[in-house]
Motif scaffolding. Structure first.
Motif, PDB file in Angstrom:
ATOM      1  N   LEU A  12       0.843  -1.187   0.000  1.00 60.16           N
ATOM      2  CA  LEU A  12       0.000   0.000   0.000  1.00 60.16           C
ATOM      3  C   LEU A  12       0.883   1.244   0.000  1.00 60.16           C
ATOM      4  CD1 LEU A  12      -2.578  -1.074   2.751  1.00 60.16           C
ATOM      5  CD2 LEU A  12      -2.816  -1.311   0.270  1.00 60.16           C
ATOM      6  N   MET A  14       0.766   5.133   0.368  1.00 59.92           N
ATOM      7  CA  MET A  14      -0.161   6.109   0.941  1.00 59.92           C
ATOM      8  C   MET A  14       0.134   7.527   0.451  1.00 59.92           C
ATOM      9  SD  MET A  14      -2.034   4.174   2.662  1.00 59.92           S
ATOM     10  CE  MET A  14      -2.290   2.902   3.899  1.00 59.92           C
ATOM     11  N   GLY A  41      -7.023   0.506   3.617  1.00 56.97           N
ATOM     12  CA  GLY A  41      -6.248  -0.234   2.628  1.00 56.97           C
ATOM     13  C   GLY A  41      -6.232  -1.732   2.877  1.00 56.97           C
ATOM     14  N   VAL A  53       3.282  -1.249   3.960  1.00 56.62           N
ATOM     15  CA  VAL A  53       2.665   0.074   3.836  1.00 56.62           C
ATOM     16  C   VAL A  53       3.784   1.108   3.787  1.00 56.62           C
ATOM     17  CG1 VAL A  53       1.188   1.794   4.946  1.00 56.62           C
ATOM     18  CG2 VAL A  53       0.604  -0.640   5.111  1.00 56.62           C
ATOM     19  N   VAL A 280      -4.916   5.877  -1.717  1.00 56.78           N
ATOM     20  CA  VAL A 280      -4.211   4.658  -1.324  1.00 56.78           C
ATOM     21  C   VAL A 280      -4.031   3.822  -2.578  1.00 56.78           C
ATOM     22  CG1 VAL A 280      -4.280   2.543   0.047  1.00 56.78           C
ATOM     23  CG2 VAL A 280      -5.196   4.680   1.000  1.00 56.78           C
ATOM     24  N   GLY A 282      -2.779   0.329  -4.218  1.00 53.68           N
ATOM     25  CA  GLY A 282      -2.470  -1.062  -3.925  1.00 53.68           C
ATOM     26  C   GLY A 282      -1.740  -1.678  -5.110  1.00 53.68           C
TER      27      GLY A 282
END
Length: 384
Positions: A12, A14, A41, A53, A280, A282
């Motif tokens: 993820l 951010m 997320g 992350v 976010v 992915g």
């Protein structure tokens, strides 16, 4: 030893809204938002679970720049935190809850061994909830970064933390691959990512607070083309995380206008958020595919490295080390720019740079100093 297979997973990237904090309450507000974005997320990408992350630079505390609102060292020290403090413990609890590695950067860190200054620190927290990697930003731009680089205090720093390439540019071997991090300006030149590559990195977590005035968007977008190059050169993923929007009286809302991305180990862009809003991203990380790619000799950017011809580039210092030893921290951005005079004298003096028409080699260092003084007189650079 036979390598163990690493399954694909979701990372993820951010792109949060950030508020420039003045105190711990402001930090807590940014941290609340960051944790809510993690909750979103990991919930959204439930089929291929998130394991990593990446947050941007200064996502907890914010940063200031030249002009009105520029903070000096005292203001930064008021919001400095420790990596074993309550803010990092909160992130550690989330890492444990979701079995995550959480990376971020631009922590304004107070270090007990050097209490008169702060470091721009990137970190990785493991699923244990503990900080498993700490990296102090190396290439802090003299014109805009007030934090201390290890290079600014190099002799003392090595005594405390060590000076080996594996210590200065750490990479950790984990069950989701070999992880490392570099921060913002580190990615503008090849050296830091190359050091990470030398140490075996497979995923470079790359927090930035990169401003539109520096070229995040088309037509220049040096943020994208340089980081694609860093990924290609080292055959490693680069996960670049920038602010979405910001609240600060002296900044436009889109001061750092997003542009977060995920780039694979060939330099191909997998995901991109080319706009100034929260987001976010992915992305699927496939370490086994990366390792297979590295096993080929054709166009392998490490197999063909021939080091002997390049040593002369680094034999002599350019930006001089140990400029801000203990008792003499950089207090303002103008203070941090002081050593640039010596750098200009060297670059022009050895003929690497050529002065503009009508200027001599001696003029160039003086010109830099004149510009700094003029900016201070106008009030666009802070005086201590």
């Amino acid at each position: 030893m036979t390598a163990k297979k690493i399954d694909k997973y979701t990372a993820l990237v951010m792109q949060p809204h950030v508020e420039v904090a003045e105190d711990r309450a402001g930090i807590a507000k940014n941290l609340d938002r960051a944790i809510n974005m993690i909750d979103f997320g990991v919930g959204y990408f439930w089929e291929l679970p998130a394991r990593l992350v990446v947050f941007p630079e200064y996502f907890m505390q914010g940063v200031t720049t030249p002009g009105k609102g520029e903070h000096g060292i005292d203001s930064f020290m008021k919001k400095a935190i420790e990596l074993d403090g309550p803010e990092m413990r909160r992130l550690g609890e989330v890492a444990k809850e979701y079995n995550l590695y959480i990376a971020g950067g631009g922590v304004v860190e107070r270090v007990k061994e050097f209490p008169d200054r702060w470091f721009n620190t990137a970190f990785i927290i493991g699923p244990s909830g503990e900080v498993v990697l700490r990296y102090h930003k190396w290439h802090i731009p003299a014109s805009i970064g007030l934090g201390t680089s290890p290079h600014d205090i190099f002799d003392e720093y090595k005594e405390v933390f060590g000076g080996d390439i594996s210590t200065l540019f750490p990479v950790i071997d984990t069950e989701i691959g070999k992880l490392g991090t570099m921060t913002c300006h580190d990615g503008c030149t090849p050296e830091v990512s190359r050091a990470l590559g030398y140490n075996g990195v497979e995923v470079i977590c790359h927090p930035v607070a990169l401003q539109e005035v520096e070229g995040v968007s088309q037509p220049w977008d040096f943020w994208m083309f340089t980081r694609r190059t860093r990924a290609h050169d080292n055959m490693a993923y680069v996960l670049g995380s920038n602010w979405g929007t910001v609240d600060y009286a002296y900044y436009p809302k889109a001061f750092c206008p997003g542009g977060s991305f995920a780039i694979d180990y060939t330099g191909m862009v997998q995901r991109h958020a080319p706009y100034p809003q929260e987001q976010v991203l992915g992305v699927t990380i496939d370490i086994e595919s990366l390792r297979e790619h590295r096993s080929r000799c054709n166009h392998n950017t490490w197999v063909d490295v021939r080091t002997e011809g390049f040593r002369q580039i680094y034999e002599k210092p350019i930006y001089p080390a140990n400029q801000f030893p203990s008792g003499k921290p950089p207090r303002t951005l103008a203070d941090k720019m002081g050593p640039v005079r010596e750098v200009f004298s060297d670059l022009y003096g050895r003929g690497q740079f050529t002065p503009p028409a009508g200027k001599s080699v001696a003029d160039m260092a003086d010109l830099h100093e004149q510009r700094v003084r003029a900016a201070q007189a106008r009030g666009t650079l802070r005086k201590d």
